[in-house]
Design a protein around this motif. Structure first.
Motif, PDB file in Angstrom:
ATOM      1  N   LEU A   1       0.831  -1.213   0.000  1.00  0.00           N
ATOM      2  CA  LEU A   1       0.000   0.000   0.000  1.00  0.00           C
ATOM      3  C   LEU A   1       0.866   1.263   0.000  1.00  0.00           C
ATOM      4  N   PRO A   2       1.870   1.336  -0.866  1.00  0.00           N
ATOM      5  CA  PRO A   2       2.756   2.518  -0.824  1.00  0.00           C
ATOM      6  C   PRO A   2       2.058   3.826  -1.180  1.00  0.00           C
ATOM      7  N   GLU A   3       0.914   3.734  -1.872  1.00  0.00           N
ATOM      8  CA  GLU A   3       0.251   4.940  -2.367  1.00  0.00           C
ATOM      9  C   GLU A   3      -0.643   5.626  -1.340  1.00  0.00           C
TER      10      GLU A   3
ATOM     11  N   THR B   1      -9.938   7.121   7.476  1.00  0.00           N
ATOM     12  CA  THR B   1     -11.324   7.148   6.995  1.00  0.00           C
ATOM     13  C   THR B   1     -11.407   7.154   5.476  1.00  0.00           C
ATOM     14  N   GLN B   2     -10.301   7.409   4.799  1.00  0.00           N
ATOM     15  CA  GLN B   2     -10.273   7.412   3.339  1.00  0.00           C
ATOM     16  C   GLN B   2      -9.888   6.051   2.766  1.00  0.00           C
ATOM     17  N   LEU B   3      -9.725   5.057   3.646  1.00  0.00           N
ATOM     18  CA  LEU B   3      -9.321   3.726   3.214  1.00  0.00           C
ATOM     19  C   LEU B   3     -10.478   2.750   3.332  1.00  0.00           C
ATOM     20  N   SER B   4     -10.416   1.690   2.541  1.00  0.00           N
ATOM     21  CA  SER B   4     -11.398   0.615   2.663  1.00  0.00           C
ATOM     22  C   SER B   4     -11.099  -0.197   3.924  1.00  0.00           C
ATOM     23  N   GLY B   5     -12.046  -1.076   4.300  1.00  0.00           N
ATOM     24  CA  GLY B   5     -11.840  -1.906   5.484  1.00  0.00           C
ATOM     25  C   GLY B   5     -10.601  -2.776   5.370  1.00  0.00           C
TER      26      GLY B   5
END
Length: 381
Positions: A143-145, A152-156
């Motif tokens: 997940l380097p990006e 809160t901007q990420l998926s579970g």
């Protein structure tokens, strides 16, 4: 007798191979009210580099065991050692143990990079090294990006990978995971099981994982410790837990299992002959049960043989189909024996013969090696 015992696996009852013990529990007891023990006389060795899962229903003692190892709870009696040194009374933050929770426990006001750097900053790691370690661990979890995003901007699934990365970034001796996939949907949960297992194998870390999900435990673990009533009922490799359960609780808790109550009529070595209410079953056991002893005979629904086998199998069950459920790749049949007992059968749709309409009569066969004689007792407090 039919000589089944001669074909038992050579490693039946074998213990885990000798490895370096990273952590050990010895005669550990835990009670919250001073009366009821939630963990009783626990002896457990955790090996360097293994993936050990603590599996059991709610209230079985598995989570309390993990919390004592983490340092969030202390035992009332007994010892817990890490690398040969007692950690009883040592605060959680001084144990050098990583922890992953079900709710991720990420700081919402921090970016991903700041979340990952936090445990390093608390340990006095310099800024340049912190930044490099954050970059490296984001590459590890692929997940380097997302370094500059907030949780809160990420998926579970992404949040769970970041929570795992934060537990790994300070290079702990041990990583503990408490129901880490419980909040994910089924498809993502199965994907993350593979991700965590691959990460464990790639890094060689020691993982202690708590779950109540049996399929998760079987999929991910080197060994599984099955808890009930504050005690370990069985600890073994997943295939041993599934194929050779130690007692009735393990057989019932791990996967689908038919269980018939009966009386031992005879035995020869590991092979037993059991009268299950007029149905004679030939089955194997790692322990010899005396004639006249009440036992349970357990056998898996998927091991049923439909067509009359050659050479014949020792166990034939004449049944009447009472329910048929279509489940895509297989049929699930509930069948009634002449004595009134009900068993379940799973038949592959490709191997299907007949329509098995409710009310129809048929016969199924089981190998004696697929039938296991179990004690009716389980370890309790």
């Amino acid at each position: 007798m039919t000589g089944l015992a001669q074909r038992l696996p050579d490693d039946a009852g074998a213990h885990a191979p000798a490895k370096k013990v990273l952590c050990s529990f010895s005669k550990v007891n835990k009670s919250y009210d001073g009366k009821t023990r939630v963990v009783a006389d626990l002896d457990l060795d955790i090996f360097q580099g293994e993936f050990l899962t603590l599996l059991g229903p709610s209230g079985s003692g598995k989570t309390t065991t993990l919390m004592m190892l983490a340092g969030f709870e202390q035992p009332n009696e007994g010892s817990i050692e890490l690398d040969g040194t007692s950690i009883v009374g040592v605060p959680a933050y001084l144990r050098n143990i990583g922890m992953v929770f079900q709710n991720y426990a990420l700081f919402p006001h921090m970016t991903v990079a700041q979340n990952l750097a936090f445990p390093l900053r608390m340990r006095g790691v310099g800024k340049v090294e912190r930044e490099q370690r954050v970059k490296n661990i984001l590459d590890v979890v692929r997940l380097p990006e997302v370094a500059d995003r907030r949780p809160t901007q990420l998926s579970g699934g992404q949040q769970q990978r970041i929570a795992l990365a934060r537990a790994l970034i300070f290079e702990p001796r041990l990583v503990l995971m408490d129901e880490p996939l419980g909040a994910l949907d089924k498809q993502l949960r199965e994907h993350m099981q593979i991700e965590i297992r691959q990460l464990h194998e790639r890094l060689g870390i020691t993982v202690v994982y708590v779950t109540h999900d049996q399929s998760e435990a079987l999929t991910m673990s080197d060994r599984v410790a099955v808890f009930a009533h504050g005690k370990i009922q069985q600890i073994a490799a997943p295939n041993d837990i599934y194929e050779r359960p130690a007692n009735a609780f393990v057989a019932d808790f791990i996967g689908d299992n038919n269980q018939l109550r009966g009386i031992v009529k005879g035995h020869e070595g590991h092979e037993h002959e059991v009268d299950c209410g007029g149905v004679t079953v030939r089955a194997v056991s790692e322990h010899q049960h005396q004639i006249g002893t009440e036992v349970l005979v357990a056998f898996r629904p998927e091991n049923a043989v439909l067509d009359h086998p050659i050479p014949p199998l020792p166990n034939k069950f004449d049944v009447q189909v009472s329910e048929k459920i279509y489940l895509g790749d297989h049929l699930r049949l509930r069948c009634r024996l002449a004595n009134g007992d009900v068993i379940t059968v799973k038949i592959s749709n490709k191997a299907q013969r007949g329509d098995f309409a409710p009310g129809s009569a048929t016969s199924f066969y089981w190998s004696g090696l697929d039938c296991h004689v179990l004690s009716t007792e389980i370890a309790k407090l």
